[in-house]
Design a protein around this motif. Structure first.
Motif, PDB file in Angstrom:
ATOM      1  N   UNK A   1       1.148 -48.022  55.239  1.00 43.48           N
ATOM      2  CA  UNK A   1       1.966 -46.940  54.689  1.00 43.48           C
ATOM      3  C   UNK A   1       2.911 -47.470  53.612  1.00 43.48           C
ATOM      4  N   UNK A   2       3.398 -46.555  52.782  1.00 40.68           N
ATOM      5  CA  UNK A   2       4.356 -46.938  51.754  1.00 40.68           C
ATOM      6  C   UNK A   2       5.625 -47.499  52.348  1.00 40.68           C
ATOM      7  N   UNK A   3       6.091 -46.915  53.433  1.00 39.08           N
ATOM      8  CA  UNK A   3       7.309 -47.407  54.091  1.00 39.08           C
ATOM      9  C   UNK A   3       7.123 -48.813  54.632  1.00 39.08           C
ATOM     10  N   UNK A   4       5.904 -49.108  55.139  1.00 37.86           N
ATOM     11  CA  UNK A   4       5.634 -50.450  55.652  1.00 37.86           C
ATOM     12  C   UNK A   4       5.703 -51.484  54.537  1.00 37.86           C
ATOM     13  N   UNK A   5       5.228 -51.126  53.350  1.00 41.84           N
ATOM     14  CA  UNK A   5       5.297 -52.042  52.210  1.00 41.84           C
ATOM     15  C   UNK A   5       6.747 -52.286  51.805  1.00 41.84           C
TER      16      UNK A   5
ATOM     17  N   UNK B   1       5.465 -44.436  46.946  1.00 41.56           N
ATOM     18  CA  UNK B   1       6.281 -43.620  47.845  1.00 41.56           C
ATOM     19  C   UNK B   1       6.762 -44.418  49.058  1.00 41.56           C
ATOM     20  N   UNK B   2       8.061 -44.397  49.271  1.00 44.91           N
ATOM     21  CA  UNK B   2       8.646 -44.971  50.496  1.00 44.91           C
ATOM     22  C   UNK B   2       8.526 -43.915  51.590  1.00 44.91           C
ATOM     23  N   UNK B   3       7.306 -43.765  52.095  1.00 49.45           N
ATOM     24  CA  UNK B   3       6.970 -42.668  53.006  1.00 49.45           C
ATOM     25  C   UNK B   3       5.977 -43.191  54.043  1.00 49.45           C
ATOM     26  N   UNK B   4       6.209 -42.891  55.296  1.00 45.59           N
ATOM     27  CA  UNK B   4       5.337 -43.396  56.354  1.00 45.59           C
ATOM     28  C   UNK B   4       3.996 -42.678  56.403  1.00 45.59           C
ATOM     29  N   UNK B   5       3.860 -41.568  55.659  1.00 43.82           N
ATOM     30  CA  UNK B   5       2.592 -40.828  55.659  1.00 43.82           C
ATOM     31  C   UNK B   5       1.809 -41.011  54.356  1.00 43.82           C
ATOM     32  N   UNK B   6       2.393 -41.730  53.367  1.00 50.52           N
ATOM     33  CA  UNK B   6       1.683 -42.044  52.121  1.00 50.52           C
ATOM     34  C   UNK B   6       0.984 -43.387  52.316  1.00 50.52           C
ATOM     35  N   UNK B   7      -0.324 -43.409  52.111  1.00 59.66           N
ATOM     36  CA  UNK B   7      -1.130 -44.579  52.466  1.00 59.66           C
ATOM     37  C   UNK B   7      -1.601 -45.356  51.237  1.00 59.66           C
ATOM     38  N   UNK B   8      -1.687 -46.682  51.421  1.00 64.72           N
ATOM     39  CA  UNK B   8      -2.126 -47.587  50.364  1.00 64.72           C
ATOM     40  C   UNK B   8      -2.958 -48.700  50.973  1.00 64.72           C
ATOM     41  N   UNK B   9      -3.653 -49.417  50.107  1.00 61.42           N
ATOM     42  CA  UNK B   9      -4.394 -50.599  50.549  1.00 61.42           C
ATOM     43  C   UNK B   9      -4.497 -51.569  49.381  1.00 61.42           C
ATOM     44  N   UNK B  10      -5.063 -52.748  49.666  1.00 62.83           N
ATOM     45  CA  UNK B  10      -5.319 -53.699  48.594  1.00 62.83           C
ATOM     46  C   UNK B  10      -6.497 -53.223  47.754  1.00 62.83           C
ATOM     47  N   UNK B  11      -6.537 -53.670  46.522  1.00 64.28           N
ATOM     48  CA  UNK B  11      -7.661 -53.361  45.649  1.00 64.28           C
ATOM     49  C   UNK B  11      -8.956 -53.839  46.289  1.00 64.28           C
ATOM     50  N   UNK B  12     -10.016 -53.068  46.092  1.00 65.07           N
ATOM     51  CA  UNK B  12     -11.322 -53.430  46.667  1.00 65.07           C
ATOM     52  C   UNK B  12     -11.776 -54.811  46.240  1.00 65.07           C
ATOM     53  N   UNK B  13     -11.445 -55.212  45.020  1.00 70.37           N
ATOM     54  CA  UNK B  13     -11.921 -56.499  44.509  1.00 70.37           C
ATOM     55  C   UNK B  13     -11.325 -57.675  45.275  1.00 70.37           C
ATOM     56  N   UNK B  14     -10.185 -57.459  45.963  1.00 73.85           N
ATOM     57  CA  UNK B  14      -9.566 -58.548  46.708  1.00 73.85           C
ATOM     58  C   UNK B  14     -10.269 -58.820  48.022  1.00 73.85           C
ATOM     59  N   UNK B  15     -11.109 -57.899  48.466  1.00 73.82           N
ATOM     60  CA  UNK B  15     -11.762 -58.044  49.765  1.00 73.82           C
ATOM     61  C   UNK B  15     -13.131 -58.689  49.663  1.00 73.82           C
ATOM     62  N   UNK B  16     -13.610 -58.915  48.435  1.00 79.81           N
ATOM     63  CA  UNK B  16     -14.974 -59.392  48.251  1.00 79.81           C
ATOM     64  C   UNK B  16     -14.988 -60.859  47.852  1.00 79.81           C
ATOM     65  N   UNK B  17     -16.018 -61.558  48.232  1.00 79.98           N
ATOM     66  CA  UNK B  17     -16.197 -62.952  47.862  1.00 79.98           C
ATOM     67  C   UNK B  17     -17.496 -63.087  47.084  1.00 79.98           C
TER      68      UNK B  17
END
Length: 356
Positions: free
Chosen positions: A162-166, A216-232
């Protein structure tokens, strides 16, 4: 700068981009806008409609040529105002210099335009922050931000936060002194493509908000790392070819899409046309070596343009168009796509001159 002018594409074409966290090289379709550089992935022979990332041009710096990558002399570096380095490789020195000049011109024009106080404030707070190091800390398995499964409006999203977690994490790690500073820092990570929006709420905020309010500093707004960071990256076997084939004079080089012979998938390849002897070689642009992925003699070859109305026999995938076919003397068929019809005809004419 009004909205219409900001939405006009100044230049587009293939470049090879180095990843931020995993330093592998990927071919992407780049579109230069007046205030940013967008890039897209090609899927199945057609440009993906989803934008893979963007690079803001305001206060950026261009280094061309950038010669610190061994066996990659056609690289130039674009550094954003937040200190993030982007390494881009063109297919020739002319293309490299043209891209660097056009990007520099766009950035210079932005410097002459007035910007909002809000954008200036955001930039000043981030001026001395290395976003790549912030991302490395966030991505750390032990001390970084934790990813989990979240539910938003009935949809379940995995591997996100969540945005708040970040904001909590940035303040806890003393990378920001206040929550407002943490939001500004997170917005910069989002702008640079290090983070991506997940779900409806964060997507809408990114679409409508200003620079300092995109995250957003919001516990219901969601984010993740870019897809390219998860691939090798994967290592593929190299093909060794006779040095005689590579000794000819280079007539033409450029990025084209080639259909594979077995899996029939489309990949961006750097094609190099040589004379005396006449050969066409193609290279995997994601690799930093000088060994071609394949090649063939042009003696006795047939080359022809394919009609873009419908999918020709032997062609798979959602093709973009501008197709042509080469049939070698041993009856091997190569299906190739050019970015534009003009480039297709240029390649056909150049290859035909070498088939005699």
């Amino acid at each position: 700068m009004d909205t219409d002018k900001k939405n006009v594409a100044l230049k587009e074409g293939f470049l090879v981009k180095r990843g931020h966290l995993v330093h592998n090289w990927k071919a992407r379709w780049f579109v230069l806008m007046p205030d940013k550089l967008l890039y897209y992935k090609y899927e199945g022979g057609k440009r993906d409609s989803c934008q893979r990332g963007k690079i803001l041009l305001k206060d950026c710096e261009i280094t061309c040529p950038f010669l610190e990558h061994e066996n990659r002399p056609l690289v130039f570096k674009l550094q954003t105002k937040n200190g993030v380095d982007h390494f881009l490789e063109a297919c020739s020195r002319e293309e490299r210099d043209d891209w660097a000049a056009d990007i520099t011109a766009a950035a210079d024009k932005l410097r002459t335009n007035q910007v909002t106080n809000q954008e200036d404030a955001a930039g000043s707070q981030l001026h001395n922050i290395n976003l790549s190091k912030v991302l490395d800390s966030m991505y750390d398995v032990h001390s970084g931000i934790k990813m989990s499964t979240h539910v938003e409006q009935g949809s379940t999203y995995s591997n996100c936060f969540s945005g708040s977690a970040v904001v909590d994490w940035l303040v806890f790690m003393q990378l920001a002194l206040t929550r407002v500073e943490a939001m500004t820092l997170a917005s910069a990570l989002l702008e640079e493509g290090f983070l991506r929006t997940v779900g409806l709420k964060s997507v809408e905020a990114l679409r409508t908000a200003g620079l300092a309010e995109q995250f957003m500093d919001d516990s219901t707004a969601l984010y993740s790392f870019s897809d390219s960071l998860k691939k090798r990256g994967s290592v593929k076997a190299e093909t060794s070819l006779s040095a005689v084939e590579m000794s000819g004079k280079v007539i033409k080089r450029g990025y084209l899409l080639k259909q594979g012979h077995r899996r029939k998938n489309w990949k961006v390849r750097l094609f190099v046309l040589r004379s005396e002897p006449s050969f066409l070689h193609y290279f995997d642009p994601t690799k930093d070596d000088i060994s071609p992925a394949g090649g063939f003699s042009l003696r006795g070859c047939l080359v022809s343009s394919l009609n873009d109305n419908g999918v020709p026999s032997g062609v798979k995938g959602n093709i973009q168009g501008n197709l042509f076919k080469i049939i070698t003397q041993s009856d091997t068929h190569y299906f190739i796509q050019a970015p534009t019809n003009e480039e297709k005809m240029d390649w056909i004419d150049a290859i035909r001159e070498q088939t005699n």
